[in-house]
Scaffold this motif. Structure first.
Motif, short mmCIF file in Angstrom:
data_model
loop_
_atom_site.label_atom_id
_atom_site.label_comp_id
_atom_site.label_asym_id
_atom_site.label_seq_id
_atom_site.Cartn_x
_atom_site.Cartn_y
_atom_site.Cartn_z
N SER A 174 0.77 -1.25 0.19
CA SER A 174 -0.22 0.00 -0.01
C SER A 174 0.71 1.40 -0.07
O SER A 174 0.29 2.32 -0.20
N GLN A 175 2.27 1.39 0.43
CA GLN A 175 2.95 2.57 0.39
C GLN A 175 4.16 2.32 -0.48
O GLN A 175 4.73 1.29 -0.88
N ASP A 176 4.49 3.71 -1.13
CA ASP A 176 5.55 3.68 -2.09
C ASP A 176 6.95 3.99 -1.43
O ASP A 176 7.93 3.64 -1.90
N ALA A 177 6.94 4.66 -0.40
CA ALA A 177 7.89 5.00 0.39
C ALA A 177 7.86 4.99 2.08
O ALA A 177 6.58 5.47 2.35
N ILE A 178 8.52 4.53 2.67
CA ILE A 178 8.44 4.52 4.12
C ILE A 178 9.65 5.06 4.76
O ILE A 178 10.85 4.71 4.31
N MET A 179 9.72 5.89 5.88
CA MET A 179 11.10 6.58 6.54
C MET A 179 10.84 6.06 7.89
O MET A 179 9.34 6.28 8.48
N SER A 180 11.58 6.15 8.60
CA SER A 180 11.60 6.11 10.15
C SER A 180 13.01 6.80 10.83
O SER A 180 13.99 6.19 10.44
N CYS A 181 12.80 7.92 11.47
CA CYS A 181 13.81 8.63 11.93
C CYS A 181 13.98 8.47 13.61
O CYS A 181 13.11 8.91 14.23
N LEU A 182 15.01 7.73 13.80
CA LEU A 182 15.41 7.50 15.06
C LEU A 182 14.15 6.99 16.12
O LEU A 182 14.22 7.87 17.15
N SER A 183 13.83 6.00 15.91
CA SER A 183 12.73 5.84 16.78
C SER A 183 12.99 3.93 16.81
O SER A 183 12.38 3.43 17.90
#
Length: 359
Positions: free
Chosen positions: A169-178
């Motif tokens: 369902s998603q084209d791009a996933i990001m995660s910042c310091l979690s």
């Protein structure tokens, strides 16, 4: 009465940048204890971590003053997204906090940002803390909801270990310091890969094992000296080799992990520990001790300055950042060439005639 002093923080990353901010010390707040579940994957108390982060959001201005590390990393992550030769209709930000990534996005990069965070609900721990301290009840996910954003934002309350999004369902996933607070990191990475569409990209960052090594050694030596043993005061963190293996194990292709460091200068250990609290980065290990004696803390401050102190009297704190990129496999995705299939001599390409030609 809280006293106000001024301190200078120097962030070292490809040069030096200096910022000046005000600091006000406040009294500590009580924290509930947690029993250790039976699961071998449970290292962190997720309820306590939600409490810590929501507690940090209770003072918006103070919390925003400690965003400097995550803002720097978020800017770096968006630069990596821009390196990709295509744009994405929507970006999913897992463990977004108040939205560090959103500050660096614009409509030319994406048309929508979906922010998710487990610290998006109060829970009994947060309610009890608000009642005991008479503090305003704030939620980290909505801390900056009153600030304008260049791209439309949707906020979703969910746990990083149980993502509610559909497959492909998603084209791009990001995660910042979690992700360093996730108990089942392999399972979360598998979920991220499942949610991505084929040839979708995951860009993440998390603190590495050398983060706050100065603080870790100072606390351990002080506890051994004053109490005859030490307890986990700094949360355990992984290394780059393990992250690479986890990405491959989760089914990502073309995975890449690189390591960076940001070093911040503080006047003393007390300002460092206080900033960690307002970042929402206090210790949440289940086996943690809830208190430290004044004598031990004074010893740790002295050891820290003796072992790592700088000439100007300040102390450094190192944040090791592990950046990762992984792609969901796709039939038409670019694939690395097979080993030994090269036909051009690297020495010739670099103008070095000392290399023997390929046979």
């Amino acid at each position: 009465m809280a006293s106000k002093v001024v301190r200078s923080l120097h962030a070292h990353k490809s040069g030096c940048s200096t910022s000046l901010r005000a600091y006000a010390s406040v009294a500590g707040t009580p924290r509930p204890s947690a029993s250790s579940p039976n699961s071998p994957f449970i290292v962190f108390d997720r309820d306590v971590k939600r409490l810590q982060r929501n507690r940090a959001a209770s003072d918006k201005e103070r919390s925003r003053l400690t965003d400097y590390v995550k803002e720097e990393v978020a800017a770096n992550m968006v630069d990596r997204l821009l390196d990709i030769k295509r744009r994405f209709p929507a970006v999913l930000d897992i463990g977004s906090g108040p939205g560090f990534i959103k500050e660096h996005l614009d409509p030319e990069i994406t048309q929508k940002l979906i922010m998710t965070d487990s610290a998006g609900k109060s829970g009994m721990h947060t309610l009890w803390w608000a009642l005991l301290t008479f503090a305003p009840l704030e939620i980290m996910l909505f801390r900056d909801a009153d600030l304008e954003s260049e791209v439309p934002i949707e906020r979703v309350v969910c746990d990083e270990e149980d993502l509610p999004f559909e497959e492909n369902s998603q084209d791009a996933i990001m995660s910042c310091l979690s992700l360093h607070w996730v108990n089942d990191l392999p399972g979360t990475l598998v979920q991220i890969r499942r949610i991505l569409r084929p040839d979708g990209v995951f860009i993440g960052s998390m603190f590495g094992g050398d983060t706050l090594f100065e603080l870790r050694t100072a606390l351990q030596l002080a506890e051994v000296e004053r109490e005859g043993g030490f307890s986990p005061r700094i949360s355990p963190m992984t290394n780059s080799q393990s992250v690479t293996s986890l990405l491959n194990r989760a089914g990502f292709s073309l995975s890449t992990v690189d390591v960076d460091e940001i070093q911040i200068r503080y006047p003393s250990i007390y300002e460092l520990v206080d900033d960690l609290k307002w970042m929402g980065e206090s210790n949440a290990v289940i086996t943690r001790r809830t208190h430290m004696s004044r004598d031990t803390l004074l010893a740790a401050a002295s050891i820290y300055k003796e072992m790592h102190g700088l000439e100007d009297g300040s102390i450094p704190a190192t944040f090791q950042i592990m950046h990762m990129i992984g792609w969901k496999p796709s039939p038409n995705q670019q694939k690395p060439a097979k080993r030994g299939s090269g036909k051009i001599n690297l020495g010739d390409a670099l103008g070095d005639g000392t290399q023997k030609p390929l046979k």
